[in-house]
Design a protein around this motif. Structure first.
Motif, PDB file in Angstrom:
ATOM      1  N   VAL A  56       0.866  -1.174  -0.088  1.00  0.00           N
ATOM      2  CA  VAL A  56      -0.116   0.036  -0.085  1.00  0.00           C
ATOM      3  C   VAL A  56       0.864   1.403   0.179  1.00  0.00           C
ATOM      4  O   VAL A  56       1.653   1.510   1.051  1.00  0.00           O
ATOM      5  N   GLN A  57       0.560   2.023  -1.140  1.00  0.00           N
ATOM      6  CA  GLN A  57       1.387   3.373  -0.976  1.00  0.00           C
ATOM      7  C   GLN A  57       0.431   4.620  -0.637  1.00  0.00           C
ATOM      8  O   GLN A  57      -0.665   4.159  -0.603  1.00  0.00           O
ATOM      9  N   PRO A  58       1.094   5.452   0.001  1.00  0.00           N
ATOM     10  CA  PRO A  58       0.444   6.597   0.704  1.00  0.00           C
ATOM     11  C   PRO A  58      -0.328   7.236  -0.461  1.00  0.00           C
ATOM     12  O   PRO A  58       0.047   7.057  -1.703  1.00  0.00           O
ATOM     13  N   ALA A  59      -1.763   7.887  -0.295  1.00  0.00           N
ATOM     14  CA  ALA A  59      -2.437   8.577  -1.302  1.00  0.00           C
ATOM     15  C   ALA A  59      -1.505   9.587  -1.735  1.00  0.00           C
ATOM     16  O   ALA A  59      -0.583  10.312  -0.853  1.00  0.00           O
ATOM     17  N   VAL A  60      -1.588  10.322  -2.660  1.00  0.00           N
ATOM     18  CA  VAL A  60      -0.673  11.260  -3.540  1.00  0.00           C
ATOM     19  C   VAL A  60      -0.830  12.629  -2.435  1.00  0.00           C
ATOM     20  O   VAL A  60       0.413  12.889  -1.970  1.00  0.00           O
ATOM     21  N   SER A  61      -2.016  13.007  -2.017  1.00  0.00           N
ATOM     22  CA  SER A  61      -1.946  13.780  -0.987  1.00  0.00           C
ATOM     23  C   SER A  61      -3.242  13.774  -0.084  1.00  0.00           C
ATOM     24  O   SER A  61      -4.060  13.190  -0.566  1.00  0.00           O
ATOM     25  N   TYR A  62      -3.169  14.555   1.164  1.00  0.00           N
ATOM     26  CA  TYR A  62      -4.162  14.255   2.176  1.00  0.00           C
ATOM     27  C   TYR A  62      -5.607  14.880   1.367  1.00  0.00           C
ATOM     28  O   TYR A  62      -6.546  14.553   1.545  1.00  0.00           O
ATOM     29  N   VAL A  63      -5.368  16.102   1.021  1.00  0.00           N
ATOM     30  CA  VAL A  63      -6.400  16.977   0.192  1.00  0.00           C
ATOM     31  C   VAL A  63      -7.040  16.088  -0.823  1.00  0.00           C
ATOM     32  O   VAL A  63      -8.307  15.697  -0.861  1.00  0.00           O
ATOM     33  N   GLU A  64      -6.238  15.553  -1.504  1.00  0.00           N
ATOM     34  CA  GLU A  64      -6.561  14.616  -2.792  1.00  0.00           C
ATOM     35  C   GLU A  64      -7.433  13.674  -2.400  1.00  0.00           C
ATOM     36  O   GLU A  64      -8.564  13.056  -2.798  1.00  0.00           O
TER      37      GLU A  64
END
Lengths: 141, 141
Positions: free
Chosen positions: B38-46
Motif C-alpha cells: 500500500v502506497q500513501p495517497a498522493v496528498s491528503y487533500v486529494e
C-alpha cells in the motif's frame, strides 16, 4: 512435526478458532494440537473457609473440562491429533509460559473470550499473549 | 484452497510474515498467495476531496514494486506462486478493503512495519486491520 497451541475457553470465538486451526493443519500427518484451557485460580477464602484444596482442584478441573469440550468434539471429528492440558493461573501468562515450555510453532486463539468486554476488538488475554510470545499468533474473531 | 493476503512493505517484519506464508503454502499445498503493498495517497487533500483514482499512479506503482522486492524474491526463491498488487490509500483501510474484495480467508502480517514505534507489541496498522476485518489474522513477530 508441527505443534500448534489452541487455548480455548468455551466461547464461540474459541470454537471458530478451533475450526480455523483444522483448516491451517489441512490434514497434514504429524501435526499436533495442544488443546489448552487455563482457569483463573479460585481464591479459597473468597468462597468459604470450609473449602478444601481438593475441592478447588475439582472445581478447576470441572470448569476446564467444560471449557474444552466443544473444541475437543470439533477436533475429534477431524483428523487432527490432539492432547488436552488443563492449567490454573493467569490466562495469558500461563498460555505464554506453556507455549514456551512446549516449544510450539504457533498459537491459534479466539480474540474475544468469555471474560472480556464484547465490544473490544482484541480480548485482553489475546493482547497479552501477543506481547509475551515470539511465535506467530493467529487471531480468530 | 486457502487464500492468504500478506501485506508487504520491505521491512524485516514483513519479510518474516512472507516466510510464514511460504511455510504455510508448502505445507498446505492448496493455497493462493496475494501480496499487497500500500502506497500513501498522493496528498491528503486529494484523498479527502478527490474522486477515488481508478488506477494507481505510475510512480506509486513503481515505489510499491520496489518496496515489495524482498517479499517477491523470497516467494520466487521458494517456488511459491503469488500475485502482487499495489494499491494507494491509508494502509489499514486499504488492506481491509482489499481482503474483503478478494475474499481472502487469512491475513498474515508482521506486527511492526516500517516507521512504527518499535516497542509496540502490535503495530498500529496490524491493530487497525484486526479491527476492520472478520477473517483470521496471523501476527508474525
Amino acid at each position: 512435526m508441527q505443534q500448534l497451541l489452541l487455548p480455548v475457553d468455551g466461547s464461540p470465538s474459541a470454537l471458530r478458532a478451533t475450526k480455523f486451526l483444522i483448516r491451517l493443519i489441512g490434514g497434514q500427518p504429524g501435526a499436533q494440537v495442544l488443546l489448552l484451557n487455563v482457569q483463573p485460580a479460585i481464591m479459597v477464602k473468597e468462597i468459604s473457609v470450609n473449602v478444601t484444596i481438593e475441592m478447588t482442584n475439582q472445581m478447576h478441573e470441572q470448569a476446564g473440562r467444560d471449557a474444552i469440550s466443544g473444541a475437543r468434539e470439533v477436533l475429534d471429528a477431524s483428523a487432527a491429533s490432539c492432547t488436552e492440558h488443563l492449567l490454573v493461573g493467569d490466562p495469558a501468562e500461563t498460555i505464554a509460559r506453556f507455549a514456551k515450555e512446549e516449544g510450539v510453532d504457533g498459537i491459534v486463539m479466539g480474540t474475544r473470550g468469555l471474560g472480556s468486554i464484547k465490544s473490544l476488538v482484541l480480548g485482553s488475554v489475546a493482547t497479552k499473549v501477543i506481547h509475551l510470545v515470539d511465535v506467530p499468533v493467529t487471531l480468530v474473531k | 484452497m486457502l487464500r492468504m493476503l500478506v501485506p508487504v512493505d520491505g521491512s524485516a517484519n514483513s519479510d518474516r510474515a512472507v516466510k510464514y506464508v511460504i511455510d504455510l503454502a508448502k505445507r498446505l499445498k492448496s493455497t493462493e498467495v496475494l501480496a499487497l503493498n500500500v502506497q500513501p495517497a498522493v496528498s491528503y487533500v486529494e484523498l479527502m476531496l478527490g474522486p477515488k483514482p481508478s488506477a494507481v499512479a505510475p510512480e506509486s506503482e513503481r515505489a510499491g514494486r520496489d518496496a515489495a522486492r524482498s517479499a517477491c524474491a523470497l516467494l520466487e526463491d521458494a517456488g511459491v506462486a503469488y500475485t502482487l498488487q499495489v494499491e494507494q490509500g491509508q494502509p489499514a483501510e486499504t488492506i481491509g478493503a482489499f481482503a474483503k474484495l478478494r475474499n481472502c480467508e487469512l491475513i498474515v502480517m508482521g506486527t511492526r512495519g516500517m516507521g512504527l514505534i518499535k516497542t509496540l507489541a502490535v503495530g498500529s496498522v496490524a491493530t487497525k486491520v484486526i479491527h476492520l476485518v472478520d477473517v483470521p489474522v496471523t501476527l508474525v513477530k
